[in-house]
Design a protein around this motif. Structure first.
Motif, short mmCIF file in Angstrom:
data_model
loop_
_atom_site.label_atom_id
_atom_site.label_comp_id
_atom_site.label_asym_id
_atom_site.label_seq_id
_atom_site.Cartn_x
_atom_site.Cartn_y
_atom_site.Cartn_z
N VAL A 1 0.62 -1.54 -0.02
CA VAL A 1 0.06 -0.29 0.65
C VAL A 1 1.29 1.26 0.03
O VAL A 1 1.16 1.36 0.98
CB VAL A 1 -0.15 -0.18 0.92
N PHE A 2 1.14 1.53 -1.45
CA PHE A 2 1.58 3.07 -1.63
C PHE A 2 1.24 4.06 -1.28
O PHE A 2 1.72 5.57 -1.78
CB PHE A 2 2.78 2.71 -2.65
N SER A 3 -0.23 4.24 -1.80
CA SER A 3 -1.42 5.37 -1.57
C SER A 3 -2.18 5.68 -1.51
O SER A 3 -2.70 3.99 -0.67
CB SER A 3 -0.83 5.60 -2.96
N PRO A 4 -3.34 5.95 -0.78
CA PRO A 4 -4.42 5.87 -0.75
C PRO A 4 -5.56 5.08 -1.10
O PRO A 4 -6.60 5.41 -0.79
CB PRO A 4 -5.03 7.80 -0.31
N LYS A 5 -4.55 5.16 -2.64
CA LYS A 5 -6.32 4.30 -3.53
C LYS A 5 -6.24 2.91 -2.78
O LYS A 5 -7.24 2.05 -3.32
CB LYS A 5 -5.43 4.35 -5.14
#
Length: 515
Positions: free
Chosen positions: A258-262
């Protein structure tokens, strides 16, 4: 070329594990020690003997070293991740002054508030007054303040306070250092700056001095090397580098990719959480959710949690498994719950066996809708659904505050093994929910930090791509989504306000003996 290895130690609530990974995330050797449960001298208290984590860690490390044999030479670094918000005070000789105050512990010190109002002066009093509602929420929850008021002799002798990883780092390397991403709880740690506060008033309000706290370093930093003394206890080679990782949930978020809020990580563990990754700091002043330092540089993990998450499933099994073993009973429940329709045949659970202080400060657990035709499988599914409802609410709060929108979930922890739990998670969130092939996501996330330091991975993305693989994705079923939308909005979201006075009144009749 010799395959390089990383050793990760994962100190959890129910067990301690040591796992040796290769570059591709394969488990070369592993060992697990089931932990003795916490003891409770009073309702709401949760303590663990001072030496338990060290003893258990030594045992599992020795086991994997023995399994590796000559392969121990291929271990290039080790790292530690652990559950968060546990502290212990050490004396002048670096020995524990008392047992661990754990993250499960909910004791409070309301008597600190009049003391602070009376004793703070000048600029300290001004700072306190400006943010009085915030400080009067956190000061009674500070473990330092509880020791100050209730154990003054311990408080006076405390040279330093350490977290689980800080304690193990000192025992292994002889230094007082820790990861900045382990500083969780009511501590004078400024998450936005990812460092200790520079404002003296904060230390006075929380009941601790700066010199009583260790030096902290970013994940991926070298904290020290295994000493000769630690080598004798663990069988690890002296000089092996120990690399900073992060708390368990942050490592799970990294290990999920999980590298982004997406994307967001749903962790169905003893504490159930949902977390994501942002590069612009956002916090909630009412502590509906928390924002922690990420493993990734210059990033943070907003996180919403339920203290009694999949602990509720363990509790449920303890009540109903009877003579049947818990694993067998749990497997049976997952099989039976697959045939229970969404909504659990009208049975509803409100899952706050422990309060959520920022959202439901007077919350209680509730089971509603019982009729004589309900079965234990209905109740089991209702528990699973309730945890997912609560985490969905947390995600919506974070999305609104961060101005983001999540498109996909990664589900980790014990609950991710259940197809029923995976499908209802996808349905309740109305998002794809992915199970990963590597079940040791937390340890793998920790290992990536050490792998980058050792040059095994060029960056975090390379580490995740090398170690983690998706196993199966569950997609929302439209007719199930429709049912869950109605229950979530018409029942779950309304039940606290309609029953808050009832919850308060029920609290007057709780007279439990200590465990």
């Amino acid at each position: 070329m010799i395959d390089p290895y990383i050793l990760a130690v994962d100190v959890g609530t129910q067990s301690v594990r040591a796992i040796v990974f290769n570059r591709e995330g394969d488990q070369i050797a592993s060992a697990r020690k089931i932990s003795e449960p916490y003891y409770s001298l009073q309702p709401g208290w949760a303590e663990i003997p001072a030496e338990q984590f060290w003893d258990d860690s030594c045992q599992v490390i020795r086991e994997v070293v023995e399994k590796l044999g000559a392969g121990i030479a291929q271990v290039k670094a080790m790292t530690i991740t652990a559950n968060r918000d546990n502290i212990i005070p050490l004396d002048e000789n670096d020995q524990p002054l008392r047992d661990w105050l754990t993250w499960i512990d909910t004791r409070r010190t309301p008597e600190i508030i009049p003391i602070l109002r009376r004793t703070l002066k000048g600029a300290d009093k001004l700072i306190y007054t400006v943010k009085r509602s915030f400080f009067e929420m956190v000061a009674p929850r500070s473990k330092f303040n509880w020791i100050r008021i209730h154990e003054p002799e311990v408080y006076a002798k405390a040279k330093i306070y350490v977290t689980l990883t800080g304690f193990l780092t000192h025992r292994l390397c002889g230094v007082f250092r820790d990861s900045l991403a382990m500083q969780v709880g009511y501590m004078p740690y400024e998450a936005k700056r990812q460092d200790w506060y520079k404002i003296p008033a904060v230390y006075k309000i929380l009941g601790v001095r700066r010199d009583q706290l260790v030096d902290i370093f970013p994940p991926g930093s070298k904290l020290g090397e295994i000493t000769e003394e630690a080598s004798k206890k663990t069988l690890l080679p002296a000089g092996l580098p120990l690399i900073a990782a992060a708390g368990d949930k942050m490592c799970e978020t990294l290990g999920s990719g999980v590298f982004s809020p997406k994307q967001a990580t749903v962790s169905y563990g003893t504490m159930a959480t949902i977390g994501t990754t942002i590069t612009r700091y956002v916090e909630d002043s009412k502590l509906k959710f928390y924002t922690f330092a990420s493993c990734i540089p210059d990033a943070w993990n907003p996180e919403y949690n339920i203290y009694r998450g999949y602990w509720l499933i363990t509790w449920f099994c303890n009540q109903y498994s009877k003579e049947q073993g818990m694993p067998e009973f749990l497997n049976e429940m997952n099989e039976l719950a697959a045939d229970v329709p969404p909504g659990s045949n009208g049975l509803f659970v409100f899952p706050f066996w422990t309060v959520q202080p920022g959202l439901y400060p007077h919350g209680k657990g509730m089971v509603a809708g019982w009729i004589d035709r309900h079965t234990v499988a209905d109740l089991y599914r209702a528990f699973l659904e309730s945890i997912a409802y609560a985490l969905r609410e947390g995600l919506e709060i974070m999305e609104k505050k961060c101005k983001t929108r999540t498109e996909k979930l990664y589900v980790v922890g014990g609950g991710s093994k259940s197809d029923v739990a995976m499908q209802l998670t996808a349905d309740i969130f109305n998002l794809p929910a992915t199970r990963l092939s590597n079940t040791e996501v937390c340890a793998a996330g920790a290992a990536i930090n050490a792998g980058i330091w050792a040059g095994i991975y060029k960056d975090y993305e390379d580490g995740v791509a090398s170690m983690m693989r998706e196993h199966k994705t569950f997609y929302p079923i439209p007719q199930n989504v429709e049912i869950y939308e109605r229950i979530y909005h018409d029942i779950y979201k309304k039940i606290y306000l309609k029953n808050k006075d009832l919850f308060k009144k029920l609290g007057e009749f709780g007279h439990f003996k200590s465990e």
